[in-house]
Scaffold this motif. Structure first.
Motif, short mmCIF file in Angstrom:
data_model
loop_
_atom_site.label_atom_id
_atom_site.label_comp_id
_atom_site.label_asym_id
_atom_site.label_seq_id
_atom_site.Cartn_x
_atom_site.Cartn_y
_atom_site.Cartn_z
N MET A 130 0.82 -1.21 0.00
CA MET A 130 0.00 0.00 0.00
C MET A 130 0.86 1.27 0.00
O MET A 130 0.50 2.28 0.59
CB MET A 130 -0.98 0.00 1.17
N ASP A 131 2.00 1.19 -0.68
CA ASP A 131 2.88 2.34 -0.82
C ASP A 131 2.84 2.80 -2.28
O ASP A 131 1.81 2.66 -2.93
CB ASP A 131 4.30 1.98 -0.36
N ASN A 132 3.92 3.34 -2.78
CA ASN A 132 3.93 3.85 -4.15
C ASN A 132 4.44 2.84 -5.17
O ASN A 132 4.71 3.19 -6.31
CB ASN A 132 4.77 5.13 -4.23
N ILE A 133 4.51 1.58 -4.78
CA ILE A 133 5.01 0.54 -5.68
C ILE A 133 3.87 -0.35 -6.15
O ILE A 133 3.14 -0.94 -5.36
CB ILE A 133 6.09 -0.31 -4.98
N VAL A 134 3.73 -0.44 -7.48
CA VAL A 134 2.78 -1.37 -8.08
C VAL A 134 3.48 -2.72 -8.10
O VAL A 134 4.47 -2.91 -8.81
CB VAL A 134 2.39 -0.93 -9.52
N SER A 135 3.00 -3.64 -7.29
CA SER A 135 3.66 -4.95 -7.16
C SER A 135 3.19 -5.95 -8.20
O SER A 135 3.93 -6.88 -8.54
CB SER A 135 3.44 -5.52 -5.76
N ASP A 136 1.98 -5.78 -8.69
CA ASP A 136 1.40 -6.75 -9.61
C ASP A 136 0.50 -6.05 -10.62
O ASP A 136 -0.23 -5.12 -10.26
CB ASP A 136 0.52 -7.77 -8.85
N LEU A 137 0.55 -6.54 -11.85
CA LEU A 137 -0.38 -6.12 -12.88
C LEU A 137 -0.54 -7.29 -13.83
O LEU A 137 0.40 -7.65 -14.55
CB LEU A 137 0.14 -4.88 -13.63
N TRP A 138 -1.71 -7.93 -13.78
CA TRP A 138 -1.96 -9.14 -14.55
C TRP A 138 -3.26 -9.01 -15.33
O TRP A 138 -4.29 -8.66 -14.77
CB TRP A 138 -2.04 -10.36 -13.62
N VAL A 139 -3.20 -9.30 -16.62
CA VAL A 139 -4.37 -9.22 -17.48
C VAL A 139 -4.59 -10.60 -18.11
O VAL A 139 -3.65 -11.22 -18.63
CB VAL A 139 -4.19 -8.15 -18.58
N ALA A 140 -5.83 -11.07 -18.05
CA ALA A 140 -6.16 -12.36 -18.64
C ALA A 140 -5.71 -12.39 -20.10
O ALA A 140 -5.90 -11.40 -20.82
CB ALA A 140 -7.67 -12.61 -18.55
N PRO A 141 -5.12 -13.48 -20.54
CA PRO A 141 -4.64 -13.56 -21.93
C PRO A 141 -5.70 -13.16 -22.97
O PRO A 141 -5.37 -12.48 -23.94
CB PRO A 141 -4.21 -15.01 -22.07
N ILE A 142 -6.96 -13.51 -22.75
CA ILE A 142 -8.01 -13.17 -23.72
C ILE A 142 -8.31 -11.68 -23.78
O ILE A 142 -8.93 -11.21 -24.73
CB ILE A 142 -9.33 -13.94 -23.46
N ALA A 143 -7.86 -10.93 -22.76
CA ALA A 143 -8.17 -9.50 -22.69
C ALA A 143 -6.95 -8.62 -22.95
O ALA A 143 -7.06 -7.39 -22.91
CB ALA A 143 -8.78 -9.17 -21.34
N GLN A 144 -5.81 -9.22 -23.21
CA GLN A 144 -4.60 -8.42 -23.42
C GLN A 144 -4.72 -7.61 -24.71
O GLN A 144 -5.31 -8.05 -25.68
CB GLN A 144 -3.36 -9.32 -23.42
N GLY A 145 -4.18 -6.40 -24.67
CA GLY A 145 -4.24 -5.51 -25.82
C GLY A 145 -5.55 -4.75 -25.95
O GLY A 145 -5.78 -4.09 -26.95
N GLN A 146 -6.39 -4.80 -24.92
CA GLN A 146 -7.70 -4.15 -24.96
C GLN A 146 -7.81 -2.97 -24.00
O GLN A 146 -8.89 -2.47 -23.75
CB GLN A 146 -8.80 -5.17 -24.66
N GLY A 147 -6.69 -2.55 -23.43
CA GLY A 147 -6.71 -1.40 -22.52
C GLY A 147 -6.96 -1.75 -21.07
O GLY A 147 -7.07 -0.84 -20.23
N VAL A 148 -7.04 -3.03 -20.74
CA VAL A 148 -7.31 -3.44 -19.37
C VAL A 148 -6.14 -3.07 -18.47
O VAL A 148 -6.32 -2.49 -17.39
CB VAL A 148 -7.61 -4.96 -19.29
N GLY A 149 -4.92 -3.39 -18.90
CA GLY A 149 -3.74 -3.07 -18.11
C GLY A 149 -3.59 -1.57 -17.91
O GLY A 149 -3.28 -1.11 -16.82
N ALA A 150 -3.85 -0.80 -18.97
CA ALA A 150 -3.75 0.66 -18.88
C ALA A 150 -4.77 1.21 -17.88
O ALA A 150 -4.44 2.09 -17.07
CB ALA A 150 -3.95 1.30 -20.25
N ALA A 151 -5.99 0.69 -17.91
CA ALA A 151 -7.03 1.16 -16.99
C ALA A 151 -6.66 0.82 -15.54
O ALA A 151 -6.84 1.64 -14.64
CB ALA A 151 -8.38 0.55 -17.36
N LEU A 152 -6.16 -0.38 -15.33
CA LEU A 152 -5.75 -0.76 -13.98
C LEU A 152 -4.57 0.09 -13.50
O LEU A 152 -4.57 0.56 -12.36
CB LEU A 152 -5.35 -2.25 -13.94
N LEU A 153 -3.59 0.30 -14.38
CA LEU A 153 -2.44 1.10 -13.99
C LEU A 153 -2.85 2.53 -13.68
O LEU A 153 -2.38 3.12 -12.69
CB LEU A 153 -1.38 1.05 -15.10
#
Length: 166
Positions: free
Chosen positions: A78-101
């Motif tokens: 809960m600090d300033n470090i993003v420890s994980d960012l995982w997007v389901a393979p079927i959803a990659q390239g659809q902006g999911v990672g960008a929205a989460l980030l």
């Protein structure tokens, strides 16, 4: 194709199995998994993903559309470090990672941090390009031991100023 139907929200322990499976599947498809060459105990790693999602839901955000979870991100401490960012393979390239980030960066900025940091496997060219396109700059590169994988990885640490994110 950028999804416009995404909903970002908090995780809960009852979603641990689904979230852990998504994280593991994303790892398996990534350069992490492709370059692993059978060194990692995959069953143990899947259990670790599920355990993390069960034990630390308060650190996580999920992305969903049409009641389907498409990915998740976490700030384990809960600090300033993003420890994980995982997007389901079927959803990659659809902006999911960008929205989460974006959502994770917003939460970091609201806590008063001026920058966000994250690390990835240096051999994961897709992730490196993604973070660089999102404004992250490399600040360190070197070998780092992964307790989950039980071996050292060539890692790169990135930093992004969040002054405009608040």
């Amino acid at each position: 194709m950028r999804r416009t139907d995404l909903v970002i929200g908090p995780a809960s322990p009852d979603l641990a199995e689904s979230l852990g499976t998504i994280g593991f599947a994303a790892w398996e498809k990534s350069a992490f998994g492709q370059d692993d060459a059978g060194r990692a105990d995959r069953q143990k790693l899947l259990v670790e993903f599920v355990s993390f999602c069960h034990d630390k839901p308060q650190t996580m955000l999920i992305a969903a559309a049409d009641q389907e979870i498409l990915g998740w991100g976490a700030r384990e401490e809960m600090d300033n470090i993003v420890s994980d960012l995982w997007v389901a393979p079927i959803a990659q390239g659809q902006g999911v990672g960008a929205a989460l980030l974006d959502a994770l960066e917003g939460a970091i900025a609201k806590q008063g941090f001026e920058f966000s940091e994250l690390e990835t496997y240096a051999g994961n060219a897709g992730a490196v390009r993604f973070y660089e396109r999102r404004g992250y700059e490399p600040i360190w590169r070197g070998m780092k031991f992964s307790a989950s994988l039980n071996y050292e990885l060539d890692k790169v640490r990135f930093r992004k100023s969040l002054r405009e994110a608040v």
